[in-house]
Structures are given as C-alpha cells and as structure tokens.
Enzyme design. Structure first.
Site, PDB file in Angstrom:
ATOM      1  N   ARG A  40      48.838  49.135  34.060  1.00 46.50           N
ATOM      2  CA  ARG A  40      49.873  48.914  35.078  1.00 46.50           C
ATOM      3  C   ARG A  40      50.681  47.649  34.817  1.00 46.50           C
ATOM      4  NH1 ARG A  40      45.031  47.251  37.295  1.00 46.50           N
ATOM      5  NH2 ARG A  40      44.977  45.370  38.607  1.00 46.50           N
ATOM      6  N   SER A  66      41.289  42.275  33.031  1.00 43.58           N
ATOM      7  CA  SER A  66      42.472  42.884  32.434  1.00 43.58           C
ATOM      8  C   SER A  66      43.241  41.899  31.563  1.00 43.58           C
ATOM      9  CB  SER A  66      43.390  43.428  33.533  1.00 43.58           C
ATOM     10  OG  SER A  66      42.723  44.391  34.326  1.00 43.58           O
ATOM     11  N   ASP A  68      40.358  36.956  35.578  1.00 46.49           N
ATOM     12  CA  ASP A  68      40.864  35.700  36.116  1.00 46.49           C
ATOM     13  C   ASP A  68      40.713  35.632  37.631  1.00 46.49           C
ATOM     14  OD1 ASP A  68      41.717  34.679  33.610  1.00 46.49           O
ATOM     15  OD2 ASP A  68      43.501  35.948  33.708  1.00 46.49           O
ATOM     16  N   GLY A  69      40.841  36.800  38.288  1.00 46.89           N
ATOM     17  CA  GLY A  69      40.723  36.829  39.744  1.00 46.89           C
ATOM     18  C   GLY A  69      39.353  36.379  40.224  1.00 46.89           C
ATOM     19  N   ARG A 119      46.476  50.084  41.147  1.00 51.74           N
ATOM     20  CA  ARG A 119      45.236  49.637  40.504  1.00 51.74           C
ATOM     21  C   ARG A 119      44.533  50.777  39.769  1.00 51.74           C
ATOM     22  NH1 ARG A 119      43.359  44.549  41.583  1.00 51.74           N
ATOM     23  NH2 ARG A 119      41.354  45.143  40.706  1.00 51.74           N
TER      24      ARG A 119
END
Length: 431
Positions: free
Chosen positions: A272, A202, A159-160, A266
C-alpha cells in the site's frame, strides 16, 4: 597468558592482548584477532576444549555469528579468563521482548523464534516475551512493568511498535520523576533503559538508519553486544495536553494525509505504501497556516504565514553527505521543513528526491528549512466543533503522520517540542 592449542589438526598459539584474543599458527607470523567487545559467549567442552562465539563483519554493515574452537590442556583456564574479560556491565542479561504479531508480513513471532531466540540463549540472555493482542497494549504495559528487573526492551515489529514502546517508556520515566509532561515547557528526563529493534515491519526505517541494514541477525547481535546510541524525541501537544512523542517523523499536511489514506488499505500489506500515496498526491490539499518556530541558535521566535502543503520534521535528522541524505542520531536540533504552494510538477520532483534521499531534496524555492527547538502550527481557517459525546474536534479532518501512526487533530493548533538524547538505542550509528 599464552598457550598452544589444536584448531582442527594444526597447532595454534593463543594469547590475550588488552583488548582481544589472538591466535596464529605456531612458528608463523600471521595472527588473527577477536576483539573482546565482539565476543558473544565462551563455551567450555569437557575441560579439554573451548569455543569462542563472536560477531564478525559481513557484507556492507551486516554482522554474522562466527565461532572458533581450540583443544588443549589449558582450555578451562583460558575459557574462564576470557569470560572474565567479556563480563561487561553494559551488556544486557535480561530483556523484555515485545512482539507485534500483526507487523509487516505478520511473521514477527516466527522471526523471533527462528533467528533471534537462539542467539539470545547462546549469549546467556534471559528474555521475557510478551506478544501484543491489541493496539497500544505495549504502551500500557510499560506504564506498569517493573523496569528494575530488566536491562533493556526489545521490539519485534515495525517502526510503529518501536515508537509505541518509546512513548510508553518516556511517559513512564516522566511519571516516576514527577515531571508535568503535558506542558510543552516540561524538561523531559532521559530514559536509562535502552531499546533494541528487531525488524519485522513494513518500513523498518529506524533500524535501517541505525545499522545500515534491515538484517535481523545484525540487529540481534547489536543488542547482545550492548553498545548504545543516543536518540532524540519530539513531543506533540494540543490544548495543553501531550498527544504523543515522535522518534522518527512528524509530518502534518500531505504526509499526514498519505498515512491516513494508507491506513484504510492495511489489507494490502506493505504494497500500500507504493500505491496509495500516488492518489493522495494527486488530490493534495493546501492549508492556510501560521507557523511559529524557535530558532535553535538564537532561541528567537519567528513566524511565517503562508498557504502550505506540509510542515514536516525528521526527528532522526537528515544531513547531506556524498550527494545523499544520511541519518544523524542525537542531533543538537531538528530541521523544520515548510512546503509552500507550488506547481504539481515541481512538487512531484521534490517528493521523488526525498524518496530517493537526494542531497538536494530540500533545495527548492518553495521549501523553507529552519533549525529549531520548537514550533507551533495554527490552522487559520479551521472550525472547531463539539461532537455528540462532548469531545472537541474540527469540522474538517486534519492529520499528522507520527512515526507511521495517524493523529487526527482535535484542535486548530498543535505544538512540537524537541528533546535531545532522551532515548538510548542498542546499536552503534555510523559516524
């Protein structure tokens, strides 16, 4: 047009309707149809046979590539006619493919080469592949790239990366149009070049919302077929300057703290996101805030002064359906959620409902929901400072989660502005 062809060892009658290719066993009533809009390509083999490659429905909302081959004297004539009928100007012919090799499990390049490249080649798409080497490289690339040479942008990552490219594209369009985009009052010009997403991150929430699956083949086929869905963005402004555009989630307070804490780990990879937020919630911070918002129906500005854990917006809005929250692209406004102080137990229950997409996740007395076009958040107790290098900042650190990226506030107030249907995505959202 109609003809008799061999499919395997059996004779089939093949013909065209206005919208599809039909075929059925000779002297039988059962007929199969391939919609023109689903055809990926038509390949002629030595003038005596042709193969039709098409996208077909699979489990759930997944798509798969299928093919059927016909042998007969009219093969060349049928192949030419079918190619003519699927020549859709909305289908991309040349794509700028931007790959983030560090997304998710760091296998974005492998995903593209093994699952996407061959589908693009089969469909006659010419890809221009760029692999990023540094953060924000994709955003900068789109400020300089000759956009007239491509029919779309494809991101291979999470998405980033999509949001970085979306921001870069929207900024480029505003600059080309002479829009003073730093002003919150600016009327943003929509981008005409669509963006497609190949999931390799992710979370991959946007592609999941759009296609109903994170399946790579499904995402690639939607890009090839060229259908589009309009999407909204929200501009984030500080002190008269544009800080970022958001296309998924804008979360100040708890969601900002969660993302900041996750970024420090990260090296843990996607794991995470399941572990680190627990500690952040246990240490949840409360903020004394003035929140002003413009109601979408009356355009009236209203104000709330309260101690809050968070101020959040889902740019792809979420609406209740069949006891679940489902995504809605191109909504007419955004929903603003203000979470006031409450007991830890109640807060955890509400956060769990949000995580599980429960329809009632915002139906709590400590959550205020408003339909808005804009809002302003002011930290009433924040102290401004000037760093040694002359940059403005705040004595205490405050964070915004902007589509999974962390924005550290440099001023005690920020403003968010809604812009409708600014982006086009390759794909067709579920109605």
């Amino acid at each position: 047009m109609e003809g008799v062809f061999l499919k395997g060892k059996e004779e089939f009658v093949v013909s065209f309707t206005n919208t599809s290719l039909s075929y059925g066993l000779k002297d039988q009533n059962e007929t199969s149809f391939i919609q023109f809009e689903d055809v990926l390509s038509v390949k002629l083999h030595e003038e005596s046979s042709f193969t039709v490659y098409f996208a077909a429905a699979s489990k759930g909302r997944k798509l798969k590539k299928e093919s059927v081959t016909f042998d007969g004297e009219k093969a060349e004539k049928f192949a030419l006619e079918l190619n003519e009928r699927i020549n859709n100007n909305k289908r991309p012919k040349k794509l700028l493919v931007i790959i983030n090799p560090n997304s998710g499990k760091r296998n974005a390049e492998k995903i593209y080469k093994n699952k996407v490249k061959r589908l693009f080649e089969l469909s006659g798409i010419e890809p221009v592949v760029k692999v990023t080497q540094a953060p924000k490289e994709a955003k900068q690339m789109l400020q300089e790239y000759d956009l007239s040479t491509i029919d779309g942008i494809v991101t291979v990552g999470g998405d980033g990366l999509y949001c970085e490219c979306m921001t870069g594209l929207v900024l480029r369009v505003q600059k080309d149009a002479g829009v003073k985009y730093n002003s919150p009052e600016a009327k943003v010009v929509p981008a005409t070049i669509p963006i497609g997403i190949i999931p390799a991150g992710s979370g991959d929430y946007i592609v999941q919302y759009l296609h109903g699956t994170r399946d790579v083949t499904t995402a690639a086929l939607h890009i090839i077929l060229g259908k589009r869905t309009n999407a909204n963005v929200v501009g984030v402004h500080q002190d008269g300057e544009l800080t970022a555009y958001s296309g998924l989630l804008l979360g100040f307070g708890l969601f900002g703290d969660i993302m900041y804490d996750c970024e420090k780990f990260r090296w843990m990879g996607p794991t995470r996101y399941n572990i680190i937020p627990v500690g952040t919630v246990l240490r949840r911070r409360a903020f004394d805030l003035d929140v002003e918002y413009q109601l979408s129906d009356t355009k009236e500005w209203q104000k709330v002064d309260d101690t809050m854990y968070g101020v959040d917006t889902y740019v792809i809005t979420r609406t209740p359906k069949d006891r679940k929250m489902v995504p809605k692209f191109g909504d007419e406004a955004i929903n603003l959620y203000m979470t006031s102080k409450c007991s830890f137990a109640k807060h955890v229950k509400q956060l769990a409902q949000v995580q599980d997409h429960k329809a009632e996740c915002f139906d709590h007395e400590f959550v205020k929901e408003r339909r808005v076009d804009a809002y302003k958040v002011k930290l009433t107790r924040a102290s401004s400072i000037i760093s040694d290098n002359g940059e403005p900042g705040l004595e205490e650190k405050y964070y915004i989660n902007c589509d999974g990226e962390v924005i550290t506030l440099t001023h005690p107030e920020f403003e968010a502005r809604f812009h409708r249907n600014v982006i086009q995505l390759f794909g067709q959202a579920e109605a």
